[in-house]
Design an enzyme around this catalytic site. Structure first.
Site, short mmCIF file in Angstrom:
data_model
loop_
_atom_site.label_atom_id
_atom_site.label_comp_id
_atom_site.label_asym_id
_atom_site.label_seq_id
_atom_site.Cartn_x
_atom_site.Cartn_y
_atom_site.Cartn_z
N TYR A 14 -0.64 -5.74 -7.42
CA TYR A 14 0.29 -4.98 -8.26
C TYR A 14 1.71 -5.46 -7.97
CZ TYR A 14 1.77 -2.41 -4.14
OH TYR A 14 2.29 -2.10 -2.90
N TYR A 56 1.46 -9.33 1.06
CA TYR A 56 2.67 -8.55 0.75
C TYR A 56 3.85 -9.49 0.52
CZ TYR A 56 6.09 -4.79 0.91
OH TYR A 56 7.07 -3.89 0.57
N PHE A 62 11.03 -3.11 -5.10
CA PHE A 62 10.35 -4.34 -5.53
C PHE A 62 9.35 -4.69 -4.44
CE2 PHE A 62 9.35 -8.73 -5.15
CZ PHE A 62 9.35 -9.28 -6.41
N GLU A 63 8.09 -4.76 -4.81
CA GLU A 63 7.09 -5.31 -3.89
C GLU A 63 5.91 -5.79 -4.72
OE1 GLU A 63 5.88 -2.30 -1.09
OE2 GLU A 63 4.79 -1.13 -2.57
N ILE A 64 5.32 -6.89 -4.28
CA ILE A 64 4.09 -7.41 -4.86
C ILE A 64 3.09 -7.43 -3.72
CG2 ILE A 64 2.96 -9.31 -6.08
CD1 ILE A 64 5.69 -10.20 -7.08
#
Length: 390
Positions: free
Chosen positions: A193, A221, A278-280
């Site tokens: 995500y 991460y 903001f993080e993927i």
């Protein structure tokens, strides 16, 4: 030599021109738009039907996209009143990246989304939209919380001038993003995500797929901004973490990144954290047994409410301790801004694709932990780092 009549020449020229017009219109109507597939992994375009994918409704596009597209989606927690600010975020991310890939979007809310909200975001995104409701028990004060103590602590935080000192909704958000968002059925079906919030900006045109990069390089991460947390908001978070580690010594990954979040080998927490607006990340990292136990332990302390624990330090401590440090990634190429702070890439090749000013980047501010990240992860500093950091 036989000379053709002038009238015949004109007719022949007209036929040729009409043929060219028909051919061009045929190509435009039936040949796939190449920009849709830029950067994607396609083995055989002959398997694709020959029509312009942009003519499809957003909800119908995914079945025509490359089958090697990553199982991923954008995830946003938002309120109906966030619509206008969220549309700005969506449009910029679509413009700089997603118009080529059409990844879907999951929207979550503790109340039902309005028809107006749904209609506008469906129109704005290029992939499919899914709308989910946050369960009430995940957005309410647990029974074990002493509310008199809670409100008394909030007053103390107000006296210290702490942002959101007495905001209950902010605490619900932090608790939900720390331990519940990944359990939502709409999120669980995805492997990765990308968290997106209202009022954010994306500065750089991306010529690669961050989701694909994460998968191909086994990253768990990724972040763009790392800063220092206000210690007054999390006084007991590190002591609680140390207690958890004592109870579960095997939770620590042998190749952890403790030296990023602590300057004294774990005695204290230096406050460095990844800014989670903001993080993927991989969904299954949060679903892991060790993280689930960690969150449950923190949650039972009540300090999401008694103090003002944020999801950013919770996520960052967990990633730094429980994940392989080699699976943590800094997306320097993604220029990003969240109200108050931003990241702008330094290298010339990337800057040519961006519309931001490195002088305005938080990376060289005393609040930033990016220099600590480079040092802790033994990464070389950008070539012109010293020029901007003075």
């Amino acid at each position: 030599m036989v000379r053709l009549p002038r009238k015949f020449k004109r007719v022949l020229l007209l036929v040729v021109l009409l043929t060219l017009v028909v051919f061009v219109r045929f190509k435009k109507q039936y040949i796939p738009t190449i920009s849709v597939f830029e950067g994607s992994l396609i083995d055989n375009r002959d398997t694709l039907s020959y029509f312009n994918i942009s003519n499809l409704e957003p909800s119908e596009r995914s079945e025509w996209l490359p089958n090697k597209r990553v199982n991923a989606a954008f995830v946003t927690l938002a309120r109906n009143e966030d619509l206008n600010d969220l549309l700005k975020s969506i449009r910029k991310l679509e413009k700089t990246f997603n118009h080529k890939y059409h990844y879907g979007w999951v929207f979550l809310n503790n109340e039902e989304f309005s028809d107006e909200f749904k209609e506008h975001v469906i129109e704005a995104v290029s992939g499919k939209c899914e709308f989910g409701l946050v369960p009430q028990e995940q957005w309410s004060i647990p029974e074990y919380i002493d509310q008199d103590k809670m409100h008394e602590n909030w007053k103390k935080l107000q006296e210290l001038g702490i942002l959101y000192a007495d905001k209950e909704s902010y605490r619900h958000m932090c608790r939900f993003e720390s331990g519940f968002f990944y359990r939502h059925p709409l999120v669980q079906k995805y492997e990765y995500y990308w968290r997106v919030e209202p009022s954010v900006d994306f500065f750089c045109d991306l010529d690669f797929d961050p989701f694909a990069y994460m998968k191909e390089n086994n990253k768990a991460y990724a972040f763009t901004i790392t800063v220092t947390e206000y210690s007054e908001t999390i006084p007991s978070l590190w002591p609680s973490t140390k207690e958890f580690i004592k109870m579960h010594p095997n939770a620590l990954h042998p190749n952890n990144a403790l030296n990023f979040i602590s300057n004294d080998d774990g005695e204290t927490y230096n406050g460095c954290h990844f800014w989670t607006n903001f993080e993927i990340a991989k969904v299954d990292f949060w679903e892991s047994e060790v993280y689930s136990k960690y969150f449950d332990y923190l949650d039972k302390s009540g300090n999401f409410f008694y103090e003002r624990w944020g999801d950013a330090p919770v996520h960052s401590i967990a990633v730094s301790l429980f994940a392989d440090r080699d699976n943590i990634h800094f997306f320097n190429e993604i220029g990003y801004w969240h109200p108050g702070s931003g990241h702008c890439p330094l290298d010339d090749a990337t800057r040519a694709k961006c519309d931001c000013d490195p002088y305005e980047s938080i990376d060289y501010n005393g609040w930033s932990c990016l220099d600590k990240f480079y040092t802790a992860f033994e990464m070389p500093f950008p070539e012109n780092w010293s020029f901007y950091s003075h």
